[in-house]
Design a protein around this motif. Structure first.
Motif, PDB file in Angstrom:
ATOM      1  N   ALA A 450      -1.520  12.352 -14.976  1.00 14.61           N
ATOM      2  CA  ALA A 450      -1.109  13.483 -15.808  1.00 14.61           C
ATOM      3  C   ALA A 450      -1.876  14.731 -15.374  1.00 14.61           C
ATOM      4  O   ALA A 450      -2.903  14.654 -14.689  1.00 14.61           O
ATOM      5  CB  ALA A 450      -1.377  13.167 -17.277  1.00 14.61           C
ATOM      6  N   GLU A 451      -1.376  15.876 -15.761  1.00 19.70           N
ATOM      7  CA  GLU A 451      -1.995  17.137 -15.353  1.00 19.70           C
ATOM      8  C   GLU A 451      -3.473  17.157 -15.733  1.00 19.70           C
ATOM      9  O   GLU A 451      -3.866  16.806 -16.847  1.00 19.70           O
ATOM     10  CB  GLU A 451      -1.271  18.313 -16.012  1.00 19.70           C
ATOM     11  N   GLY A 452      -4.318  17.559 -14.780  1.00 24.64           N
ATOM     12  CA  GLY A 452      -5.746  17.628 -15.014  1.00 24.64           C
ATOM     13  C   GLY A 452      -6.469  16.308 -14.813  1.00 24.64           C
ATOM     14  O   GLY A 452      -7.666  16.205 -15.108  1.00 24.64           O
ATOM     15  N   HIS A 453      -5.756  15.293 -14.303  1.00 25.10           N
ATOM     16  CA  HIS A 453      -6.348  13.981 -14.118  1.00 25.10           C
ATOM     17  C   HIS A 453      -6.178  13.502 -12.673  1.00 25.10           C
ATOM     18  O   HIS A 453      -5.386  14.054 -11.903  1.00 25.10           O
ATOM     19  CB  HIS A 453      -5.715  12.953 -15.059  1.00 25.10           C
ATOM     20  N   GLU A 454      -6.912  12.468 -12.329  1.00 24.21           N
ATOM     21  CA  GLU A 454      -6.790  11.761 -11.062  1.00 24.21           C
ATOM     22  C   GLU A 454      -7.004  10.285 -11.348  1.00 24.21           C
ATOM     23  O   GLU A 454      -7.471   9.924 -12.434  1.00 24.21           O
ATOM     24  CB  GLU A 454      -7.846  12.267 -10.064  1.00 24.21           C
ATOM     25  N   PHE A 455      -6.630   9.442 -10.400  1.00 25.57           N
ATOM     26  CA  PHE A 455      -6.911   8.026 -10.648  1.00 25.57           C
ATOM     27  C   PHE A 455      -7.208   7.250  -9.377  1.00 25.57           C
ATOM     28  O   PHE A 455      -6.789   7.632  -8.279  1.00 25.57           O
ATOM     29  CB  PHE A 455      -5.789   7.352 -11.462  1.00 25.57           C
ATOM     30  N   ASP A 456      -7.979   6.188  -9.578  1.00 28.84           N
ATOM     31  CA  ASP A 456      -8.126   5.149  -8.568  1.00 28.84           C
ATOM     32  C   ASP A 456      -7.199   4.014  -8.974  1.00 28.84           C
ATOM     33  O   ASP A 456      -6.962   3.794 -10.174  1.00 28.84           O
ATOM     34  CB  ASP A 456      -9.564   4.647  -8.499  1.00 28.84           C
ATOM     35  N   PHE A 457      -6.682   3.312  -8.003  1.00 33.79           N
ATOM     36  CA  PHE A 457      -5.832   2.172  -8.339  1.00 33.79           C
ATOM     37  C   PHE A 457      -6.170   0.986  -7.453  1.00 33.79           C
ATOM     38  O   PHE A 457      -6.589   1.138  -6.308  1.00 33.79           O
ATOM     39  CB  PHE A 457      -4.344   2.535  -8.223  1.00 33.79           C
ATOM     40  N   SER A 458      -6.004  -0.182  -8.030  1.00 33.47           N
ATOM     41  CA  SER A 458      -6.200  -1.425  -7.294  1.00 33.47           C
ATOM     42  C   SER A 458      -4.844  -1.914  -6.812  1.00 33.47           C
ATOM     43  O   SER A 458      -3.980  -2.280  -7.609  1.00 33.47           O
ATOM     44  CB  SER A 458      -6.856  -2.483  -8.187  1.00 33.47           C
ATOM     45  N   ALA A 459      -4.666  -1.905  -5.484  1.00 34.31           N
ATOM     46  CA  ALA A 459      -3.427  -2.416  -4.887  1.00 34.31           C
ATOM     47  C   ALA A 459      -3.499  -3.937  -4.809  1.00 34.31           C
ATOM     48  O   ALA A 459      -4.501  -4.494  -4.367  1.00 34.31           O
ATOM     49  CB  ALA A 459      -3.226  -1.814  -3.503  1.00 34.31           C
ATOM     50  N   MET A 460      -2.422  -4.597  -5.239  1.00 37.25           N
ATOM     51  CA  MET A 460      -2.375  -6.066  -5.268  1.00 37.25           C
ATOM     52  C   MET A 460      -1.059  -6.544  -4.661  1.00 37.25           C
ATOM     53  O   MET A 460      -0.412  -7.446  -5.184  1.00 37.25           O
ATOM     54  CB  MET A 460      -2.484  -6.581  -6.702  1.00 37.25           C
ATOM     55  N   PHE A 461      -0.661  -5.947  -3.557  1.00 35.76           N
ATOM     56  CA  PHE A 461       0.692  -6.131  -3.054  1.00 35.76           C
ATOM     57  C   PHE A 461       0.730  -7.018  -1.815  1.00 35.76           C
ATOM     58  O   PHE A 461      -0.203  -7.064  -1.027  1.00 35.76           O
ATOM     59  CB  PHE A 461       1.310  -4.764  -2.733  1.00 35.76           C
ATOM     60  N   ASP A 462       1.842  -7.708  -1.648  1.00 31.12           N
ATOM     61  CA  ASP A 462       2.062  -8.504  -0.438  1.00 31.12           C
ATOM     62  C   ASP A 462       3.503  -8.285   0.002  1.00 31.12           C
ATOM     63  O   ASP A 462       4.217  -7.474  -0.569  1.00 31.12           O
ATOM     64  CB  ASP A 462       1.780  -9.990  -0.684  1.00 31.12           C
ATOM     65  N   ARG A 463       3.905  -8.985   1.068  1.00 32.93           N
ATOM     66  CA  ARG A 463       5.232  -8.799   1.669  1.00 32.93           C
ATOM     67  C   ARG A 463       5.405  -7.378   2.215  1.00 32.93           C
ATOM     68  O   ARG A 463       6.530  -6.890   2.325  1.00 32.93           O
ATOM     69  CB  ARG A 463       6.343  -9.084   0.652  1.00 32.93           C
ATOM     70  N   VAL A 464       4.303  -6.718   2.550  1.00 31.49           N
ATOM     71  CA  VAL A 464       4.383  -5.403   3.197  1.00 31.49           C
ATOM     72  C   VAL A 464       4.523  -5.576   4.706  1.00 31.49           C
ATOM     73  O   VAL A 464       5.313  -4.874   5.348  1.00 31.49           O
ATOM     74  CB  VAL A 464       3.135  -4.554   2.864  1.00 31.49           C
ATOM     75  N   ASN A 465       3.796  -6.510   5.254  1.00 27.03           N
ATOM     76  CA  ASN A 465       3.874  -6.783   6.694  1.00 27.03           C
ATOM     77  C   ASN A 465       4.631  -8.061   7.021  1.00 27.03           C
ATOM     78  O   ASN A 465       4.962  -8.307   8.181  1.00 27.03           O
ATOM     79  CB  ASN A 465       2.449  -6.881   7.268  1.00 27.03           C
ATOM     80  N   HIS A 466       4.910  -8.862   6.007  1.00 24.60           N
ATOM     81  CA  HIS A 466       5.607 -10.135   6.217  1.00 24.60           C
ATOM     82  C   HIS A 466       6.660 -10.304   5.111  1.00 24.60           C
ATOM     83  O   HIS A 466       6.380 -10.892   4.072  1.00 24.60           O
ATOM     84  CB  HIS A 466       4.622 -11.297   6.208  1.00 24.60           C
ATOM     85  N   HIS A 497      -7.471   5.881  -3.838  1.00 24.34           N
ATOM     86  CA  HIS A 497      -7.519   7.063  -4.690  1.00 24.34           C
ATOM     87  C   HIS A 497      -6.214   7.852  -4.618  1.00 24.34           C
ATOM     88  O   HIS A 497      -5.617   8.000  -3.544  1.00 24.34           O
ATOM     89  CB  HIS A 497      -8.675   7.968  -4.256  1.00 24.34           C
ATOM     90  N   VAL A 498      -5.785   8.345  -5.778  1.00 24.03           N
ATOM     91  CA  VAL A 498      -4.658   9.279  -5.862  1.00 24.03           C
ATOM     92  C   VAL A 498      -5.162  10.546  -6.548  1.00 24.03           C
ATOM     93  O   VAL A 498      -5.495  10.525  -7.742  1.00 24.03           O
ATOM     94  CB  VAL A 498      -3.477   8.686  -6.645  1.00 24.03           C
ATOM     95  N   PRO A 499      -5.281  11.661  -5.811  1.00 20.89           N
ATOM     96  CA  PRO A 499      -5.800  12.903  -6.404  1.00 20.89           C
ATOM     97  C   PRO A 499      -4.779  13.552  -7.331  1.00 20.89           C
ATOM     98  O   PRO A 499      -3.583  13.228  -7.297  1.00 20.89           O
ATOM     99  CB  PRO A 499      -6.074  13.773  -5.174  1.00 20.89           C
TER     100      PRO A 499
END
Length: 538
Positions: A450-466, A497-499
């Motif tokens: 949201a406006e005025g905020h930033e966040f870190d996120f934990s990626a937990m994804f697969d099937r990106v390369n396979h 990080h997502v600014p």
């Protein structure tokens, strides 16, 4: 109970299912974490005094239900009968004695009638935070992943262990949500207990022994009958998945003999130094689920119907030992059904669905105000799904959580938990693998602080390369994509990080197709294009 007719027993069985369903719905209605109340990431069930599962609620996930079936026995091993009292409730989040990682809280409560122990109720739920590094793969041991709660009493004779509550509040980022969920889990078991006692009093039952024998004998014989109809022999299968910083090979040998189906994970890669390892209790839960989906999908899930399905494995990433990091155990665990189904496809050619996205595309977001600006901090957990594999007679399902079975979380509920904006959540065209039957579509999700905020996120994804593989000549599904809106590619796992002012774009993978694409009928092709599932680009 002696002399009751089979019809009467069947009525009591149906009543027991109603009891555990109300038990589960209590948790859904009272939970604080969105992963529980919105996604249904939970389980509930009733057990006999020996700790054997009599019945489970339909509401819930296989990973929770099937691990809980084993977890209750661990509780009974550690808490002597003489130390169990009316009003007790026991708890743990031990990954090796519970459901595979610290975020899952399992509670067990004894049920007494007229001073006699007649049953146990158990439930499990995923809470939003357990401290440590947070929900992610970056820990190097389980000690970094959060607070560990050994099997202990949450309440004794109805009095809550306030020392445990204070420890929880001091160790987690969202103490109100987490402590609230502990009380919700306890209430869940209490409602199950009350409904069971009401049922037993109404029909004059002193115990559940006869009903348990009725349930177990018929479930066991029906399951053995299905196993007897299977071809006998052994079949193997391998899969390569993304892993953390290098690919991981998963391997299995499925063996069918009289009265038993065994799944063995010999040949699977060694444990990872990152938190994607899976305790065997969780791998076993999903291996049994995959076999049961094919062999005995309509037979009730209980200790007797699960008994003929066995799992073995040397130490590896699907059988990681303490103190391996296991926070994202679900990523490897959710791949197990596709791995096992691939072996079953050799035993039953033409009858098994193609591979799908499998692992949930969960994301944990830690949002905060930008430096120098006012705002709120929050931990946000969001569950997302890719497409399932095409089936022998039907297309795959779009954006559906298989094998997990959790619900899609409403955007409104997710945005309510923290200062983020979900700008887009829609099906991903052309992501399902082509085939006589098309793979299920993934989805595109666009998230910004949201406006005025930033966040870190934990990626937990697969099937990106396979990506998910097609079956019997079907094409592979589309691979997943993790990027910012400016095209910057991000890693599929780990904290990032997502600014402020940027948007995170997730493109969840699609399922594999089934059968050659040139055999798809014209009507289905036209329908795909009309609905936008397939575009002219393909």
């Amino acid at each position: 109970m002696a002399g009751l007719s089979e019809i009467r027993m069947q009525v009591m069985w149906n009543r027991l299912i109603s009891v555990v369903e109300e038990q589960a719905l209590t948790l859904l209605r009272t939970a604080f974490s969105t992963s529980v109340r919105e996604a249904g990431d939970l389980s509930a069930g009733v057990f006999n005094p020996q700790g054997l599962m009599l019945a489970q609620a339909v509401t819930g996930t296989p990973g929770h239900v099937n691990t809980m079936a084993e977890a209750v026995l661990h509780f009974l091993n550690e808490i002597p009968r003489k130390e169990m009292f009316e009003g007790d409730c026991y708890v743990t989040n031990d990954p090796w004695k519970g459901t595979g990682h610290l975020h899952d809280i399992t509670m067990v409560a004894p049920s007494f009638k007229d001073g006699q122990l007649v049953a146990f109720f158990a439930c499990t739920a995923h809470v939003v935070d357990v401290g440590g590094r947070g929900f992610g793969a970056d820990g190097k041991s389980v000690y970094e992943e959060g607070i560990q709660i050994p099997i202990m009493k949450f309440a004794e004779r109805g009095k809550v262990n306030m020392d445990l509550i204070r420890l929880l509040r001091a160790n987690v980022r969202e103490p109100n949500q987490v402590v609230g969920d502990f009380y919700s889990l306890s209430a869940c078991n209490e409602v199950g207990h009350r409904r069971l006692i009401d049922m037993m009093a109404e029909v004059g039952m002193a115990d559940l022994d006869d009903l348990g024998d009725f349930i177990f004998s018929r479930s066991r014989s029906a399951t053995l009958e299905r196993i007897a109809a299977l071809p006998k022999g052994s079949w193997d299968n391998e899969m390569v998945v993304d892993g953390y910083d290098e690919p991981v090979k998963l391997a299995t040998v499925l063996s069918v003999k009289d009265g038993e189906v065994n799944v063995d994970f010999t040949g699977t890669d060694a444990p990872s130094k990152w938190g994607i390892n899976c305790p065997l209790i969780y791998s076993k839960a999903y291996a049994c689920y995959a076999v049961k989906c094919v062999v005995a999908p309509d037979i009730p899930n209980n200790s007797a119907s699960l008994e003929p399905f066995t799992v073995s494995s040397p130490v590896n990433i699907l059988n990681a030992e303490r103190p391996a990091p296991v926070s994202l155990r679900h990523v490897m665990g959710h791949m197990v059904p596709d791995l096992v189904l691939g072996a079953l496809a050799k035993a039953k050619p033409g009858e098994i669905m193609a591979e799908g996205a499998a692992a949930l595309w969960n994301i944990h977001i830690s949002v905060r105000p930008e430096t120098g600006k006012e705002g709120r901090r929050s931990e946000v957990l969001m569950f997302n799904s890719g497409g399932t594999g095409a089936r022998p007679g039907l297309d795959g399902l779009a954006a559906t959580a298989f094998p997990s079975g959790v619900h899609t979380m409403p955007i409104e509920a997710t945005e309510h938990t923290g200062p983020i904006v979900v700008w887009r959540k829609e099906l991903r065209p052309d992501s399902g693998g082509a085939g006589r039957l098309r793979g299920g579509l993934g989805q595109v999700i666009e998230i910004a602080p949201a406006e005025g905020h930033e966040f870190d996120f934990s990626a937990m994804f697969d099937r990106v390369n396979h990506p998910a593989r097609g079956r019997d000549g079907g094409d592979d599904g589309a691979a997943g994509v993790v990027e910012l809106d400016d095209g910057t590619k991000l890693r599929p796992k780990g904290w990032q990080h997502v600014p402020g002012g940027k948007r995170l774009i997730l493109k969840a993978p699609g399922g594999g197709g089934f059968g050659p694409a040139d055999e798809r009928d014209d009507e289905s092709r036209a329908d795909d294009r009309l609905k936008g599932y397939v575009t002219d680009k393909t």
